[in-house]
Structures are given as C-alpha cells and as structure tokens.
Design a protein around this motif. Sequence first.
Motif, PDB file in Angstrom:
ATOM      1  N   ILE A 129      38.659  47.582  30.685  1.00  0.00           N
ATOM      2  CA  ILE A 129      38.934  46.930  31.965  1.00  0.00           C
ATOM      3  C   ILE A 129      39.933  47.751  32.777  1.00  0.00           C
ATOM      4  O   ILE A 129      41.027  48.054  32.302  1.00  0.00           O
ATOM      5  CB  ILE A 129      39.478  45.506  31.749  1.00  0.00           C
ATOM      6  N   GLN A 130      39.557  48.096  33.979  1.00  0.00           N
ATOM      7  CA  GLN A 130      40.464  48.736  34.927  1.00  0.00           C
ATOM      8  C   GLN A 130      40.925  47.731  35.980  1.00  0.00           C
ATOM      9  O   GLN A 130      42.102  47.588  36.240  1.00  0.00           O
ATOM     10  CB  GLN A 130      39.774  49.932  35.594  1.00  0.00           C
ATOM     11  N   ILE A 131      39.964  47.052  36.591  1.00  0.00           N
ATOM     12  CA  ILE A 131      40.277  45.979  37.528  1.00  0.00           C
ATOM     13  C   ILE A 131      39.064  45.072  37.604  1.00  0.00           C
ATOM     14  O   ILE A 131      37.924  45.536  37.501  1.00  0.00           O
ATOM     15  CB  ILE A 131      40.660  46.528  38.927  1.00  0.00           C
ATOM     16  N   GLU A 135      41.216  39.630  39.417  1.00  0.00           N
ATOM     17  CA  GLU A 135      42.540  40.142  39.774  1.00  0.00           C
ATOM     18  C   GLU A 135      42.654  40.349  41.278  1.00  0.00           C
ATOM     19  O   GLU A 135      43.706  40.087  41.879  1.00  0.00           O
ATOM     20  CB  GLU A 135      42.843  41.448  39.037  1.00  0.00           C
ATOM     21  N   ILE A 136      41.588  40.836  41.905  1.00  0.00           N
ATOM     22  CA  ILE A 136      41.610  41.005  43.360  1.00  0.00           C
ATOM     23  C   ILE A 136      41.886  39.669  44.045  1.00  0.00           C
ATOM     24  O   ILE A 136      42.706  39.572  44.970  1.00  0.00           O
ATOM     25  CB  ILE A 136      40.270  41.601  43.849  1.00  0.00           C
ATOM     26  N   LEU A 137      41.231  38.618  43.568  1.00  0.00           N
ATOM     27  CA  LEU A 137      41.443  37.289  44.142  1.00  0.00           C
ATOM     28  C   LEU A 137      42.880  36.819  43.936  1.00  0.00           C
ATOM     29  O   LEU A 137      43.491  36.233  44.842  1.00  0.00           O
ATOM     30  CB  LEU A 137      40.471  36.292  43.512  1.00  0.00           C
ATOM     31  N   LEU A 138      43.442  37.087  42.759  1.00  0.00           N
ATOM     32  CA  LEU A 138      44.810  36.666  42.483  1.00  0.00           C
ATOM     33  C   LEU A 138      45.823  37.490  43.277  1.00  0.00           C
ATOM     34  O   LEU A 138      46.860  36.968  43.706  1.00  0.00           O
ATOM     35  CB  LEU A 138      45.096  36.743  40.989  1.00  0.00           C
ATOM     36  N   ILE A 139      45.550  38.771  43.468  1.00  0.00           N
ATOM     37  CA  ILE A 139      46.403  39.604  44.326  1.00  0.00           C
ATOM     38  C   ILE A 139      46.417  39.034  45.744  1.00  0.00           C
ATOM     39  O   ILE A 139      47.471  38.905  46.378  1.00  0.00           O
ATOM     40  CB  ILE A 139      45.915  41.062  44.334  1.00  0.00           C
ATOM     41  N   TYR A 140      45.241  38.684  46.243  1.00  0.00           N
ATOM     42  CA  TYR A 140      45.133  38.129  47.592  1.00  0.00           C
ATOM     43  C   TYR A 140      45.907  36.820  47.710  1.00  0.00           C
ATOM     44  O   TYR A 140      46.693  36.623  48.648  1.00  0.00           O
ATOM     45  CB  TYR A 140      43.661  37.900  47.952  1.00  0.00           C
ATOM     46  N   TYR A 191      46.931  33.380  32.286  1.00  0.00           N
ATOM     47  CA  TYR A 191      45.738  32.847  31.612  1.00  0.00           C
ATOM     48  C   TYR A 191      44.553  33.803  31.733  1.00  0.00           C
ATOM     49  O   TYR A 191      43.821  34.044  30.775  1.00  0.00           O
ATOM     50  CB  TYR A 191      45.313  31.505  32.209  1.00  0.00           C
ATOM     51  N   GLU A 192      44.355  34.308  32.925  1.00  0.00           N
ATOM     52  CA  GLU A 192      43.136  35.059  33.238  1.00  0.00           C
ATOM     53  C   GLU A 192      43.195  36.515  32.793  1.00  0.00           C
ATOM     54  O   GLU A 192      42.180  37.083  32.389  1.00  0.00           O
ATOM     55  CB  GLU A 192      42.865  34.984  34.750  1.00  0.00           C
ATOM     56  N   LEU A 193      44.369  37.138  32.885  1.00  0.00           N
ATOM     57  CA  LEU A 193      44.462  38.590  32.733  1.00  0.00           C
ATOM     58  C   LEU A 193      45.154  39.019  31.444  1.00  0.00           C
ATOM     59  O   LEU A 193      45.482  40.193  31.289  1.00  0.00           O
ATOM     60  CB  LEU A 193      45.198  39.190  33.935  1.00  0.00           C
ATOM     61  N   ALA A 194      45.366  38.084  30.525  1.00  0.00           N
ATOM     62  CA  ALA A 194      46.008  38.444  29.252  1.00  0.00           C
ATOM     63  C   ALA A 194      45.231  39.563  28.561  1.00  0.00           C
ATOM     64  O   ALA A 194      44.003  39.588  28.573  1.00  0.00           O
ATOM     65  CB  ALA A 194      46.072  37.219  28.343  1.00  0.00           C
TER      66      ALA A 194
END
Length: 284
Positions: A129-131, A135-140, A191-194
Amino acid sequence: MHSTPNNLLSRNGLGFTNKVPSQSLVDAYTCTDGLNIDKSPLFDPKSPYKNRDPRLTFTIAVPGSIFYNYQFETHRDSVKCWNYNTTPATRVDNQDALNAFATFTGYCWKKYVDLEDKADRTNSDMNVIQIRYAEILLIYAEAKNELGQLDQSAYDAINLIRSRPSVNMPIITLGKTTAEFRSLVRKERLYELAMEGLRLTDLRRWKIADKAMVGNFYGRVQKGLLAGAPQIDENGLANYDNVANRADLRVIEVRTFDPARDYLWPIPNIEIVTNPKLIQNPKY
C-alpha cells in the motif's frame, strides 16, 4: 516480491510474528453503534471482540477467530487447537500458545496476509500500500475541518468510508464542532489506516506523540481477559488506570518520547560538517 506475510503470520501459520498490534489498538475500535467501548452498552468484557467495528477483525487476528486456517487462540493454557487445513479438521499443538516467540501481544496483523501466499510466504506479490482512496478522503475531511471550512463535503468524505457495505458503520451526522470532528477524523485514520505506515507521522504532526508513545506497550492478559473497558480519549488512546486487572496485561516494552527532541529528526552530521552555519536540532 516481498516477505511481509512471513513476518506477520502466526506461529501456527509458520510465520515469524515479529510485527504485532497492541492491546490499545484493539481497544480503540468502537462498537457497531459507533461508541467507544467504555461508553457503549454493546461492549461485553467477556466477549470483547463481538459487536465491534468490522475493521477490527479485518485488520487484526483476534483470539477465538480462524487465522490462516488455524484456530487462533493465544491464551497460554490453550495448548491444542484446530487445524482446518485438513478434512476433517485435526487437533494439533498450538504454537501460538506454546512457542516462546509466538505473538507477544496475543494478536497478529491480518493486513498483508493472504492464503494465496501459503505455498511461499517469502515471495508474496501482494501490492504494498502506498496510498488508498480512503486516505485521500480522510486528508480532505481533515483539511476542511482545520481550515474552518467544515461543510457537507467533509462529512460526505468520512461517511463514504464508514458506510461502504463491508463496514456499514453509523454515519457521522451534521452539527459537530471543529474539536469533535477533529477527534472523529483522527480516530477514523487509526481504524482505517492501521498497519499502512502512517501512524508515526500522524502522531507527530498532531503533536500527541508525547501522549501516545510513552509508557507501557501492552499485550493481552495472557490467561484471561480484561475485567472491563479502558477509558478511550478523544484521540483514540486507551488508559487502563480504571481496569481492575490491568496489572495482568503483558508489558512488551516501556516506551519513551522526549517532546523537546523527538518531534524533529537530527540533522545528518555530514550536513553540519559541510555547512557550519547549520545548528543541530535540540538535544541531538
């Protein structure tokens, strides 16, 4: 090709188990009603992995589950377990309880583990996984909130992740303050990116590493369960001071973090030598 699955797999699965999740991460995941385990009526200390955000068991192999076609049980008295690689299933010595180098926390990572790699765990072609779009949604969502522009689009971004069919967690409703939404985004990233390589930088940029990266790094109670839920704070960090049998938690290591030094990296010595006008970061 990479050997990541071999590093994460249980001892029954013939892995090294040299990267393991903590008890505090397990406890951070909410119940299916969206409430922390110290607040939710759905949480039962006797069945702590039931009624939980499904991403808990997507991400982490928990005791009582089936992991890599073996009964996964890390209670130290569970000296036998079921092997489901045979038909019918057979009872075998449970290396996840007997082996001295079995998971020290009592949990294993499930991300990057796939039965397709069973024949050769050291040559996995699973994408690293790179991105991800999540993660894009959470960054936004985080950026909108921190800019003081909290609007429907920020809620939509986080709810796209939570409401997808495989997760189906309660949506975040409108009307949150900046601080409340910040808490939700930070916990959602947990939760999502662990196990995706982002936690260290998250803790540093939020300036909460001096809370999250100090003290005991806990594994499960080796011969039992926690008597109750720890307190979960606004960042998803667990505090076990209120748990009656907290002394039974296994201490894997004691961590330190010096906020006067550790929020910055040292400037490499070659750069200091090359340019004497550079000043080394504090306490290095």
